[in-house]
Design an enzyme around this catalytic site. Structure first.
Site, PDB file in Angstrom:
ATOM      1  CG  ASP A 443      -2.115   0.863   1.125  1.00 30.72           C
ATOM      2  OD1 ASP A 443      -2.352   1.403   0.033  1.00 30.72           O
ATOM      3  OD2 ASP A 443      -2.833   1.014   2.125  1.00 30.72           O
ATOM      4  CD  GLU A 446      -0.058   5.238  -4.424  1.00 30.66           C
ATOM      5  OE1 GLU A 446      -0.789   4.260  -4.603  1.00 30.66           O
ATOM      6  OE2 GLU A 446       0.332   5.601  -3.296  1.00 30.66           O
ATOM      7  CG  ASP A 522      -8.404   4.116  -0.315  1.00 27.74           C
ATOM      8  OD1 ASP A 522      -8.183   2.903  -0.135  1.00 27.74           O
ATOM      9  OD2 ASP A 522      -7.703   5.011   0.193  1.00 27.74           O
TER      10      ASP A 522
END
Length: 792
Positions: A443, A446, A522
């Site tokens: 997670d 990026e 999300d």
């Protein structure tokens, strides 16, 4: 910084505590100062075009065409893919490639063309280069699929990275797909799409772009053929699409266009032409075979940010067991860490995590851990101390370690673009394995770094190894998560060599399928979020990432019972079937929505369990062919324009057609059928395609159809493999593929081929063998024999 960056940043920090908000303000100013002092100003630029052809140099599989101000290298690979690079750019180095550059095709020769141009004739396409640098891709029959106009680029007068612009034309009837994970897809309408992996900073819907996974990969579907184009640059950029228009008569069509703009790096392009299956096979052979998930990862996963304790995990698992609901994995989010620090455990709330993991495993349930890249920047943190000693963290242009802000507070970031750092990080998973975890979800990679304003990521001037070439975050950003996934996957292969690793990642880039899959991130709770979930899975599959799925129920908020059930029913037919939600969201357990929803959810779970052998077969086929599990309806007939425009249903492999309910209150829905006979898997009523039919979709189920003649491997009542055969129409034959999985290891099971045919009024099912057809080694159940002909 634009308005969207500010809104995104404020979403992230708005709910944080005062201390964390202060850290994000400091981080934003640090980031701005770092970039102001280290990034070269653009200044004056010179616009360039290639100019006229000067000379050519034939070579293996193609050659080099030299123009007045640039040169173009063209190579046809033996797998049918064609590469070209401007300024003489070579195919390597590339993070996308799964291995070395494939061998050039010795049959492809650079030869003169008319009007002073040149061409390379390959088996599946002809590439024509005009004397001023336009590059045209044609079918073997001479139909133009794509025409790249001469590129333009802007060089800083004082030196630095050139900005490139490539404008391309495609057929007027062409439709665009791909570009990574796009919530507004799977078909991409006119508009501009950014190529910069981005945490949206909260729940997203169809209108939000970009998201976590952006790829410069386009699949273009037209009447003449399908082609995939990949611009191999990881720099920030945009793709602007415009669909074409067909006129009333010949010569009045307006071509579709695609305009690529990138801020640096070489302009390199790959093109593959053929049927969708052939194109994805070539893409997989180029970028690497998809990782094969362990069998348990194809079951049902339950997750939540905020389980909070071992007791809560046991309560949820007991809820599934008491109600007889299948469950295969439980995921622990960042709340199981000690103060949000990666590779740690909160021993107060999870005092005996290995014991819990072993208890769950005995019941057939695996424990999956979140893993974030950010490391708390605090002496005494074992990972920070080890990383500091090994010098693994990203530094700025002046040599200082870059600091950002993530969940643990002040944090530093490993430079995964260095092989030594990947090896160090991969070794850290030993701690996770010792805690009993069997799988891992990456997670915040990026990478995300919270800021009060500006982009929520590392400074663009931050330095990276880039495999020894050196560079900054402008080039490394989009491949950061890909390299992290590689580190985790390769580390797990070393630490647990007998088991297939299970890794899925929120962010990534072209080639990420080599190391696992992804999920939606999300996604917002609501009917638009449900529709976006399907768009993401289909679009990613067409970019070569076959294993993905959404947060069932949405990440935020509280879905209505109807919305939750429809999402659950969709998830049961997607590769990654996982319920998940924020700690601030409503519950996601099926029994929390009432007795009726519970019973309907049970049906979906039981059907998913029954179809596990089929999902396992699809996983093996994806590894061998690159074909996604979830395919658009036009997969086998891209020339069918009605199918090309259908986005609310999908094929699950070759055998099943799934039509989820994506709108509230619907108890019937229209379904566009591909050619052939299709059976409703519940009523066994037969329908004939092509054409549109109206099907019942009560709250109890969504429409699922089986292709006539399909041989589907399923789990029988005794737990063994069984063949479910859907009767072909009289006088027709059918068949299917089965790959029986031998466990979670590395054995390559044999691919079994089955044929269903009529012998008079008797349906015969046989397995193809080297010595001829033989009896199937599994029980066979034939369905659809009671249909009274085709119904329309």
């Amino acid at each position: 910084m634009d308005g969207r960056d500010l809104v995104r940043s404020m979403r992230v920090v708005g709910s944080a505590g005062a201390a964390q908000r202060l850290r994000t303000v400091r981080a934003a100013w640090r980031r701005r100062r770092a970039d102001a002092g280290a990034l070269p100003p653009r200044g004056a630029e010179r616009a360039r075009v290639p100019g006229p052809v000067r000379e050519v140099e034939p070579g293996p599989g193609g050659g080099v065409v030299r123009f007045g101000r640039s040169e173009l290298r063209i190579v046809v690979a033996v797998n049918g893919a064609v590469f070209w690079g401007w300024d003489g750019a070579a195919p390597e180095p590339s993070y996308a490639l799964g291995g070395r550059f494939p061998e050039p095709d010795p049959r492809a020769v650079l030869e003169p063309d008319k009007d002073g141009g040149w061409r390379v004739v390959a088996e599946r396409m002809t590439v024509v280069v005009s004397r001023h640098g336009a590059v045209e891709v044609r079918t073997p029959g001479g139909v133009t699929l794509r025409r790249d106009l001469p590129p333009r680029w802007w060089e800083p007068v004082g030196g630095g990275e050139a900005r490139w612009m490539q404008r391309s034309e495609v057929a007027a009837d062409a439709r665009f797909f791909g570009l990574g994970g796009r919530a507004s897809g799977p078909r991409l309408r006119a508009g501009t799409y950014r190529l910069w992996n981005t945490d949206p900073g909260g729940a997203f819907g169809p209108g939000d772009d970009p998201l976590y996974i952006t790829m410069p990969v386009q699949l273009v579907v037209a009447d003449a053929a399908t082609h995939l184009v990949f611009h191999d640059t990881s720099w920030d950029g945009t793709v602007t699409l415009r669909e074409g228009e067909e006129g009333a008569g010949s010569g009045h069509d307006r071509a579709g266009t695609s305009e690529l703009r990138v801020d640096g790096g070489p302009l390199r392009c790959w093109v593959m032409v053929g049927t969708p299956a052939r194109v994805l096979l070539a893409w997989a052979s180029l970028t690497g075979a998809p990782a094969l998930p362990p069998a348990w990862a194809l079951g049902h996963h339950h997750a939540r940010w905020g389980f909070g304790s071992e007791q809560e995990v046991r309560r949820i698992v007991a809820g599934y067991q008491e109600r007889g609901l299948p469950l295969d994995a439980v995921h622990l989010d960042i709340d199981h860490y000690d103060d949000h620090q990666v590779f740690t455990v909160d021993h107060e709330h999870f005092p005996k995590l290995p014991v819990l993991a072993e208890e769950l495993r005995r019941d057939g349930i695996r424990l999956v851990s979140i893993v974030d890249p950010a490391v708390k920047a605090e002496p005494g943190n074992a990972v920070y101390d080890s990383g500091t000693a090994e010098d693994v963290f990203v530094r700025d242009a002046s040599g200082r370690v870059v600091r950002g802000v993530v969940w643990p507070g002040e944090a530093v970031f490993p430079d995964f673009t260095h092989a030594r750092v990947r090896a160090w990080w991969g070794g850290l998973y030993e701690e996770r394995l010792a805690q009993g975890f069997a799988g891992f979800w990456h997670d915040m990679n990026e990478p995300t770094s919270f800021t009060a304003f500006g982009e929520s990521t590392l400074p663009r001037s931050a330095r990276h190894a880039l495999e020894g070439r050196g560079g900054d975050h402008r080039e490394a950003h989009n491949v950061y998560a890909l390299c992290m996934a590689r580190a985790g996957y390769e580390g797990l292969r070393e630490l647990a060599p007998q088991e297939r690793p299970f890794v899925f990642s929120r962010s990534g880039w072209a080639g990420m399928q080599r190391y696992g899959g992804t999920w939606s991130g999300d996604v917002a709770t609501g009917w638009p979020g449900l529709r976006a979930s399907l768009s993401l899975v289909m679009g990613l599959g067409l970019c070569g990432v076959p294993y993905s799925g959404p947060d069932v129920g949405g990440f935020d908020g509280s879905p209505s019972p109807e919305l939750y059930l429809r999402w659950f029913q969709l998830g049961a037919y997607l590769p990654l079937f996982r319920t998940h939600a924020s700690m601030r969201a409503g519950r996601r357990e099926p029994w929390e929505f009432g007795a009726e929803v519970l019973e309907h959810a049970r049906v979906a779970l039981v059907e998913r369990r029954r179809l596990l052998p089929y999902f396992m077969t699809l996983a093996h086929l994806a590894r061998r062919t690159g074909a996604p599990y979830v395919r658009p309806l036009w997969w086998g007939a891209p020339e069918d324009r009605a199918l090309r425009d259908c986005e609310d249903a999908f094929l699950l492999g070759d055998c099943l057609l799934v039509a989820p309910v994506l709108d509230p209150g619907a108890d019937r829905r229209a379904v566009q059928l591909p050619r052939g006979r299709w059976y409703d898997t519940v009523t066994e009523r037969a329908y004939e395609g092509p054409g549109q039919v109206l099907l019942d979709a009560p709250l109890a189920r969504i429409p699922v159809l089986a292709r006539a003649g399909a041989v589907v491997p399923v789990r029988g009542d005794d737990g063994g493999l069984e063949l479910e055969v859907w009767a072909p129409a009289q006088g027709r034959t059918g068949g299917g593929l089965v790959v029986p999985d031998t466990g979670d290891g590395w054995d390559e099971p044999e691919l079994e081929r089955y044929v269903a045919r009529w012998a008079g009024r008797r349906l015969v099912v046989e397995r193809e063998g080297e010595g001829g057809p033989v009896e199937p080694p599994y029980p066979v159940r034939v369905r659809g024999l009671g249909a009274d002909g085709a119904q329309t």
